[in-house]
Design a protein around this motif. Sequence first.
Motif, PDB file in Angstrom:
ATOM      1  N   PRO A  35       5.192   2.650  -5.257  1.00  0.00           N
ATOM      2  CA  PRO A  35       5.981   2.946  -3.995  1.00  0.00           C
ATOM      3  C   PRO A  35       7.374   3.613  -4.665  1.00  0.00           C
ATOM      4  O   PRO A  35       7.636   2.843  -5.673  1.00  0.00           O
ATOM      5  CB  PRO A  35       6.056   1.582  -3.230  1.00  0.00           C
ATOM      6  N   PRO A  83       2.550  11.950  -5.523  1.00  0.00           N
ATOM      7  CA  PRO A  83       3.306  11.307  -4.258  1.00  0.00           C
ATOM      8  C   PRO A  83       3.568  12.633  -2.995  1.00  0.00           C
ATOM      9  O   PRO A  83       3.707  13.570  -3.712  1.00  0.00           O
ATOM     10  CB  PRO A  83       4.806  10.905  -4.889  1.00  0.00           C
ATOM     11  N   GLY A 122       7.153  -0.036   3.498  1.00  0.00           N
ATOM     12  CA  GLY A 122       6.449   0.829   4.315  1.00  0.00           C
ATOM     13  C   GLY A 122       4.942   0.179   4.730  1.00  0.00           C
ATOM     14  O   GLY A 122       4.946  -0.232   5.801  1.00  0.00           O
ATOM     15  N   SER A 153      -3.594   4.111  -1.490  1.00  0.00           N
ATOM     16  CA  SER A 153      -3.760   3.566  -2.647  1.00  0.00           C
ATOM     17  C   SER A 153      -5.114   2.726  -2.962  1.00  0.00           C
ATOM     18  O   SER A 153      -5.762   2.923  -4.033  1.00  0.00           O
ATOM     19  CB  SER A 153      -2.647   2.937  -2.867  1.00  0.00           C
ATOM     20  N   GLU A 160       9.798   3.907   0.157  1.00  0.00           N
ATOM     21  CA  GLU A 160       8.556   3.404   0.505  1.00  0.00           C
ATOM     22  C   GLU A 160       8.391   1.857   0.397  1.00  0.00           C
ATOM     23  O   GLU A 160       7.449   1.233   0.650  1.00  0.00           O
ATOM     24  CB  GLU A 160       7.366   4.023  -0.274  1.00  0.00           C
ATOM     25  N   ASN A 215       0.752  -1.271   0.009  1.00  0.00           N
ATOM     26  CA  ASN A 215      -0.033  -0.035   0.125  1.00  0.00           C
ATOM     27  C   ASN A 215       0.804   1.293   0.034  1.00  0.00           C
ATOM     28  O   ASN A 215       1.978   0.996   0.527  1.00  0.00           O
ATOM     29  CB  ASN A 215      -0.806   0.036   1.234  1.00  0.00           C
ATOM     30  N   THR A 216       0.391   2.186  -0.728  1.00  0.00           N
ATOM     31  CA  THR A 216       1.150   3.561  -0.629  1.00  0.00           C
ATOM     32  C   THR A 216       0.000   4.528  -0.246  1.00  0.00           C
ATOM     33  O   THR A 216      -1.224   4.217  -0.325  1.00  0.00           O
ATOM     34  CB  THR A 216       1.868   4.128  -1.856  1.00  0.00           C
ATOM     35  N   GLN A 217       0.580   5.679   0.182  1.00  0.00           N
ATOM     36  CA  GLN A 217      -0.408   6.830   0.285  1.00  0.00           C
ATOM     37  C   GLN A 217      -0.216   7.881  -0.416  1.00  0.00           C
ATOM     38  O   GLN A 217       1.292   8.193  -0.805  1.00  0.00           O
ATOM     39  CB  GLN A 217      -0.365   7.251   1.832  1.00  0.00           C
ATOM     40  N   ARG A 218      -1.135   8.581  -0.860  1.00  0.00           N
ATOM     41  CA  ARG A 218      -0.720   9.558  -2.180  1.00  0.00           C
ATOM     42  C   ARG A 218      -1.514  10.900  -1.499  1.00  0.00           C
ATOM     43  O   ARG A 218      -2.588  10.960  -0.810  1.00  0.00           O
ATOM     44  CB  ARG A 218      -1.320   9.006  -3.298  1.00  0.00           C
TER      45      ARG A 218
END
Lengths: 526, 266
Positions: free
Chosen positions: A411, A329, A353, A311, A350, A166-169
């Motif tokens: 990421p 990002p 992460g 994400s 990342e 997972n990423t955060q954006r």
Amino acid sequence: MKFSGLRRHLALGMLALIFGAATWHVYSHRRAPAGAETVELYLGHWLLHTGMREAFDAAIAGYRELHPHVIIRQIPVPVRSYEAWARTQLIGGTAPDITGMLRLNEELISRHYLPLTPHLDRPNPYNRGTALEGVPWRDTFVDGLTAMRNLTPTAGEVCGISLQVNTQRLYYNRELLREVTGRDVPPADFAGLLAFGREVAAYNRRTGANLVPIAGCGPYAQFMFDLLLPSQTQRLTLEASPNRNLRILPVELAGLILGGEIDYDTPALRRSLELLHDMAGLLTPGYRQLQREDAIFTYLQQNSVMLYAGSWDYAVLRRDGIFTTGILPMPMPAPDDPVYGALTLGPVSEAAGNPEAMLGVLRSSRHPEVALDFLHYLSSQPVAAEFSRISHRVSSVIGTPLPPAGDRLAPRLEGELPGFTPDFRWFAAGSSSNFFQRHLHGALGPRGDVAAFAAQLNAEMPRHLRQDLAWHLQQIRRDVQRLDGLVAFHLTLPDDDPRRSAWTRHAETQHVRQLENLHYRPLTEP
Amino acid sequence: MLPAPGIPPLLRFTLLLLLLLARPLPAADPWQAALNLDYNTAATEFERRLADDPDNLRLTNARASSLLVQQPRTAANLETARGLLESVLARATAGEREQRALALYLLARLDHEHVAPPRLEAARSRYEQLRREHSGHPLADQAAVHLALLLIFQLPGGTPEQAVAAVTALLAECTSPAARRELHHLLAHIHWRVLRDAAAALPHYLAGRAIGFETPYRNSELDLTIAGLAAGLGRHELASRHYLAFVEANPRDARAPTARRLAARP
């Protein structure tokens, strides 16, 4: 009277029937193969978001084409009840062959999951013919399975794989951004992001609007701080890591503070708090009391220009937004940042992460070799690509194409070492973290006083750190005791048992844990 | 006198059916249960097997071990374990030295880590007995590591320099690689984490690393430590080699890019 007796018998009969049926179900669960040669596996997980079950179904169907005798069935469980469900199934001995590893502690994992470590140095056979052919299975994942290893630090084994990352954006409303700033390109760097906050404030004053720069909520803000704050502690990590191994673990940070080597006036920690103050000022007022749905609603209602989210939220923004959503990002302070550049080494990788879809094979599985083979299949590059396409999620298998229109969700794999956050989240019993969070409000908002908050932390935090450290060391002491048992059990195996030789590894783990316990023990006393 | 309440016939039938369906559980392999951390199952099965074969010293040690880790932990269990281990000492013949050494080791561990409060002098005495009576045995060398920890951190008196001397003496007597690497690590730990002497610590970190550790990833963590200390001492070639060893073993670790950059630093 007679009618009443009949009713009583009928009720008892129904109860007995239900009980009998339930007993039979439990008795026959996973004991009734569909055919003499058929292997039946169950896969339990919490991944109910749109596309995930469909992606599993496609992978299962693909595997069946290769192995017609294998039937795999999903058991999807809502995430809110998954933890309790998984624990109950594990302890009851009825957990699926492949069970998702969400919020399980090391003891449960070690006890119920097969270590995959022996298989990780060998290539994934399903990667034959791909760019990952011949690459050790471990190194086909973006983080080298570091996150999975961190789940079982005492055993040192890796007991599962993570299929996704997972990423955060920062998502932004392109039309609103143009209206507010006159540009439809988002800020290019961190200083630009802070300047954007000032532009929104000026727009509000000018027009009487009440726009929020970034819609936020408690959990997502924490993700944001977890990403940004370590930028200010990177140099300190490089220079002050007690073992000079490019990281400072929470117990080591506690040791540094309790040992008087650093405090919240140390530039890296103070600057982290200042960064937290500045970023919180861009979020929805009162964000700490808000939840994910509130933040998304604020953004979709166009009451904010941006949204910091995961994400996994992208699909809903695309579906429900009546405007164009861009993806960015999170800009990180670079070494040339005028305010936050001096202490940073550069953007953080990342890769390690946020692992997602963590799956492992249970020791109790009747077909562990087939379950393991299915994990190989699931994490092979071709299957991961299809899985990613269907689920709209970012695969953790390197080189896998991103989901459609999600190229900015990937990421960042290159970057400098991650520093640490000063809030002691996840450390021991949580006393320090609770104190930090309870008093953080004093540092937030227009009248927030970071210096006063730092002074409060300097005065009060050591007491909480000592409590947490004592708790942490008590857990280690239990590990040390258990490891005595493990060493002895190995040494009482028959002389020719191949498992016997592993006793030295357990003795080694015990020495490591005992050294940590004894080194930090004096710091638990004022 | 009230009549005893009868069980309804349907319920009686169901219970009978369940009894017929019920199969005796197969006896668990207690070692496998223990290795899976299912200590209570292991303890029960060891107890049963020992009752059938009370002269078996291997089973006696296994049963005692299970009592050390069985939940709930009770003083009574620990004392039962002590009794079993002492019985192994008393009964072991010349051909059963392995189990005798293990019993001595566990008695030391019992006093060191399991009883509350710990009986440190008793533990020390047992470790020394094991080292004396089973010299050269891998467990006697493991006892040296525990003795070193006792001397450095737990027994009163002594300076770090005296601890270094004592641990160095223990190292000279040990032959098993598993113990030697730990003693090197302990010496490195005192030199670096206590005395802040990187130059003195580095050879011991290198010696331990040369033997090699078994716990996953520990060698790689030590590569970073060695590289960090070497860089601080101006030994850039050594630092570079170990930074690169880390990168090679952990190409996907979030620290790898930084390690690669540091390795390239002149």
